[in-house]
Design a protein around this motif. Structure first.
Motif, PDB file in Angstrom:
ATOM      1  N   UNK A 214       0.812  -1.226   0.000  1.00 47.73           N
ATOM      2  CA  UNK A 214       0.000   0.000   0.000  1.00 47.73           C
ATOM      3  C   UNK A 214       0.840   1.269   0.000  1.00 47.73           C
ATOM      4  N   UNK A 215       2.049   1.207   0.598  1.00 50.05           N
ATOM      5  CA  UNK A 215       2.889   2.396   0.645  1.00 50.05           C
ATOM      6  C   UNK A 215       3.463   2.739  -0.731  1.00 50.05           C
ATOM      7  N   UNK A 216       3.712   1.717  -1.557  1.00 51.62           N
ATOM      8  CA  UNK A 216       4.152   1.982  -2.926  1.00 51.62           C
ATOM      9  C   UNK A 216       3.057   2.720  -3.694  1.00 51.62           C
ATOM     10  N   UNK A 217       1.808   2.327  -3.457  1.00 51.91           N
ATOM     11  CA  UNK A 217       0.657   2.987  -4.101  1.00 51.91           C
ATOM     12  C   UNK A 217       0.551   4.450  -3.662  1.00 51.91           C
ATOM     13  N   UNK A 218       0.674   4.696  -2.353  1.00 51.30           N
ATOM     14  CA  UNK A 218       0.605   6.053  -1.829  1.00 51.30           C
ATOM     15  C   UNK A 218       1.736   6.915  -2.401  1.00 51.30           C
ATOM     16  N   UNK A 219       2.948   6.364  -2.413  1.00 53.67           N
ATOM     17  CA  UNK A 219       4.091   7.127  -2.916  1.00 53.67           C
ATOM     18  C   UNK A 219       3.927   7.469  -4.390  1.00 53.67           C
ATOM     19  N   UNK A 220       3.347   6.551  -5.164  1.00 51.59           N
ATOM     20  CA  UNK A 220       3.102   6.819  -6.583  1.00 51.59           C
ATOM     21  C   UNK A 220       2.092   7.955  -6.751  1.00 51.59           C
ATOM     22  N   UNK A 221       1.082   7.992  -5.883  1.00 52.46           N
ATOM     23  CA  UNK A 221       0.099   9.088  -5.915  1.00 52.46           C
ATOM     24  C   UNK A 221       0.785  10.416  -5.607  1.00 52.46           C
ATOM     25  N   UNK A 222       1.594  10.431  -4.552  1.00 50.27           N
ATOM     26  CA  UNK A 222       2.294  11.658  -4.171  1.00 50.27           C
ATOM     27  C   UNK A 222       3.191  12.155  -5.295  1.00 50.27           C
ATOM     28  N   UNK A 228       1.762   4.153 -12.841  1.00 52.36           N
ATOM     29  CA  UNK A 228       2.300   3.306 -11.775  1.00 52.36           C
ATOM     30  C   UNK A 228       1.265   3.134 -10.669  1.00 52.36           C
ATOM     31  N   UNK A 229       0.521   4.201 -10.367  1.00 47.54           N
ATOM     32  CA  UNK A 229      -0.524   4.144  -9.335  1.00 47.54           C
ATOM     33  C   UNK A 229      -1.561   3.086  -9.675  1.00 47.54           C
ATOM     34  N   UNK A 230      -2.041   3.089 -10.918  1.00 45.69           N
ATOM     35  CA  UNK A 230      -3.062   2.122 -11.335  1.00 45.69           C
ATOM     36  C   UNK A 230      -2.515   0.701 -11.357  1.00 45.69           C
ATOM     37  N   UNK A 234      -4.039  -2.237  -9.055  1.00 47.48           N
ATOM     38  CA  UNK A 234      -4.503  -3.492  -9.652  1.00 47.48           C
ATOM     39  C   UNK A 234      -3.879  -4.692  -8.936  1.00 47.48           C
ATOM     40  N   UNK A 235      -2.591  -4.591  -8.638  1.00 45.41           N
ATOM     41  CA  UNK A 235      -1.894  -5.672  -7.941  1.00 45.41           C
ATOM     42  C   UNK A 235      -2.453  -5.870  -6.533  1.00 45.41           C
ATOM     43  N   UNK A 236      -2.694  -4.773  -5.813  1.00 44.63           N
ATOM     44  CA  UNK A 236      -3.222  -4.866  -4.450  1.00 44.63           C
ATOM     45  C   UNK A 236      -4.610  -5.501  -4.437  1.00 44.63           C
ATOM     46  N   UNK A 237      -5.404  -5.174  -5.445  1.00 43.36           N
ATOM     47  CA  UNK A 237      -6.734  -5.777  -5.556  1.00 43.36           C
ATOM     48  C   UNK A 237      -6.610  -7.271  -5.801  1.00 43.36           C
ATOM     49  N   UNK A 327     -10.308   8.310  -7.603  1.00 48.54           N
ATOM     50  CA  UNK A 327      -9.734   9.265  -6.655  1.00 48.54           C
ATOM     51  C   UNK A 327      -8.212   9.308  -6.789  1.00 48.54           C
ATOM     52  N   UNK A 328      -7.606   8.151  -7.021  1.00 46.55           N
ATOM     53  CA  UNK A 328      -6.150   8.087  -7.191  1.00 46.55           C
ATOM     54  C   UNK A 328      -5.708   8.911  -8.390  1.00 46.55           C
ATOM     55  N   UNK A 329      -6.427   8.776  -9.500  1.00 49.09           N
ATOM     56  CA  UNK A 329      -6.078   9.519 -10.716  1.00 49.09           C
ATOM     57  C   UNK A 329      -6.276  11.017 -10.521  1.00 49.09           C
ATOM     58  N   UNK A 330      -7.341  11.380  -9.823  1.00 43.94           N
ATOM     59  CA  UNK A 330      -7.604  12.793  -9.553  1.00 43.94           C
ATOM     60  C   UNK A 330      -6.458  13.397  -8.745  1.00 43.94           C
ATOM     61  N   UNK A 331      -5.995  12.663  -7.730  1.00 36.75           N
ATOM     62  CA  UNK A 331      -4.898  13.144  -6.896  1.00 36.75           C
ATOM     63  C   UNK A 331      -3.588  13.202  -7.681  1.00 36.75           C
ATOM     64  N   UNK A 332      -3.408  12.272  -8.606  1.00 40.47           N
ATOM     65  CA  UNK A 332      -2.195  12.273  -9.428  1.00 40.47           C
ATOM     66  C   UNK A 332      -2.127  13.500 -10.334  1.00 40.47           C
ATOM     67  N   UNK A 333      -3.277  13.882 -10.890  1.00 38.84           N
ATOM     68  CA  UNK A 333      -3.307  14.975 -11.872  1.00 38.84           C
ATOM     69  C   UNK A 333      -3.681  16.325 -11.250  1.00 38.84           C
ATOM     70  N   UNK A 334      -4.257  16.307 -10.039  1.00 39.52           N
ATOM     71  CA  UNK A 334      -4.676  17.550  -9.417  1.00 39.52           C
ATOM     72  C   UNK A 334      -5.817  18.209 -10.154  1.00 39.52           C
ATOM     73  N   UNK A 335      -6.587  17.401 -10.887  1.00 43.21           N
ATOM     74  CA  UNK A 335      -7.681  17.922 -11.709  1.00 43.21           C
ATOM     75  C   UNK A 335      -8.993  17.366 -11.184  1.00 43.21           C
TER      76      UNK A 335
END
Length: 343
Positions: A214-222, A228-230, A234-237, A327-335
């Motif tokens: 989960x921390x790899x996912x969070x770091x990719x979002x940041x 990479x986030x998606x 997908x892997x975590x799911x 939500x992950x994509x929104x946070x990645x793009x800030x849009x």
């Protein structure tokens, strides 16, 4: 009240099982391992059922009180884990906790997961009453200067032997990510159970084993790395990671970002990150997120996350993985599209 660190919990449990345990801290690995250990020892005392409840404005206290009374009536021994709000308790929850303590009996083992224990909470009626028969367990991550010795103790407990240089590499790779470190150590112990491990084996597992956390996912979002986030999500799911865990970890970092934004005029950014325990190897990612997301967007993301968790508790048919992906994509793009910025 007895006060110990998480690594001392096993010794304490072997001596006596108390009726209440305060688990203090925000390190998810240590919190979960402490809960698992208490549950394991509690089985010997006839505690077979385990209820987990997150305290918030929607908590059904009447149902909870009824459950307490019915357990007492049928002598059914149950472990109750209460997850406190990250932002602390409001007056309503505090008042209900006072009532809850009056209903406790010998067939209930109470575990309280509190992110940070304040002096105000220590002076409450419910805390003082519970603390007379309780153990306070600190579940804080080791400081960077202590991480080497922390890993050495862990590998010794696992029956492993790893060269000092290889342990230093683990410190570099997994500082601030105990969950990822735990996964890697488990893989290493399975692959080479009777070998002294070197840098070669560490690199082999770190580079070639698909062990996203989960921390790899969070770091990719940041970092704003949407692809990479998606991929990680997908892997975590696929690995059946509890989605509630992802909610909590994301919420924690979003609240940290909000704090850094809110207090930007008081101290330097690096001083604020240090005070808020942002690990050095994550600071560049936090800076990127702060540059990309404004205060309003962070507030909205936290609100959306709370809505998703509430829907999950209400057993909604909503596709939560899809919503988390959005939500992950929104946070990645800030849009933030209008559908996400309006209630």
């Amino acid at each position: 009240m007895i006060t110990i660190y998480s690594e001392e919990l096993k010794k304490q449990l072997s001596q006596k099982l108390f009726s209440c345990y305060f688990l203090i801290g925000n390190e998810s690995l240590l919190i979960q391992e402490s809960i698992d250990m208490i549950v394991f020892y509690a089985l010997n005392y006839g505690f077979e059922e385990h209820l987990r409840i997150t305290l918030n404005l929607q908590t059904d206290w009447d149902m909870l009180f009824f459950k307490f009374q019915s357990l007492n009536l049928f002598n059914q021994r149950t472990i109750l884990t209460l997850q406190f709000p990250i932002n602390g308790l409001n007056r309503t929850i505090s008042e209900q906790l006072v009532k809850l303590t009056s209903l406790l009996h010998n067939d209930i083992l109470l575990l309280l997961n509190i992110n940070k224990l304040s002096k105000k909470q220590e002076n409450t009626i419910w805390f003082k009453k519970l603390s007379t028969q309780a153990v306070l367990v600190f579940c804080h991550p080791p400081e960077p200067t202590e991480l080497f010795h922390w890993i050495m103790k862990r590998i010794k407990k696992m029956g492993m032997v790893i060269e000092d240089s290889a342990v230093k590499l683990l410190c570099y790779l997994y500082e601030g990510n105990l969950l990822g470190l735990s996964v890697v150590l488990t893989h290493l112990s399975l692959l080479w159970p009777n070998k002294t491990l070197t840098i070669k084996e560490i690199k082999n597992v770190a580079n070639n084993t698909e062990n996203f956390t989960p921390f790899d996912w969070i770091n990719a979002i940041l970092e704003g790395q949407s692809k990479k986030t998606l991929l990680i999500l997908y892997y975590l799911k696929k690995e059946n990671i509890e989605i509630v865990l992802l909610f909590r970890i994301l919420q924690q970092d979003l609240l940290t970002l909000l704090y850094l934004k809110r207090n930007k005029n008081k101290q330097s950014l690096f001083k604020r990150m240090e005070l808020h325990n942002v690990w050095k190897n994550r600071r560049s990612a936090f800076i990127k997120a702060l540059q990309r997301l404004n205060y309003f967007q962070l507030q909205k993301a936290i609100h959306l996350l709370a809505q998703l968790e509430l829907s999950l508790k209400q057993h909604s048919n909503q596709n939560f993985w899809l919503e988390l992906e959005k939500l992950s994509l929104i946070l990645c793009h800030g849009d933030f599209p209008m559908s996400f910025t309006n209630d």
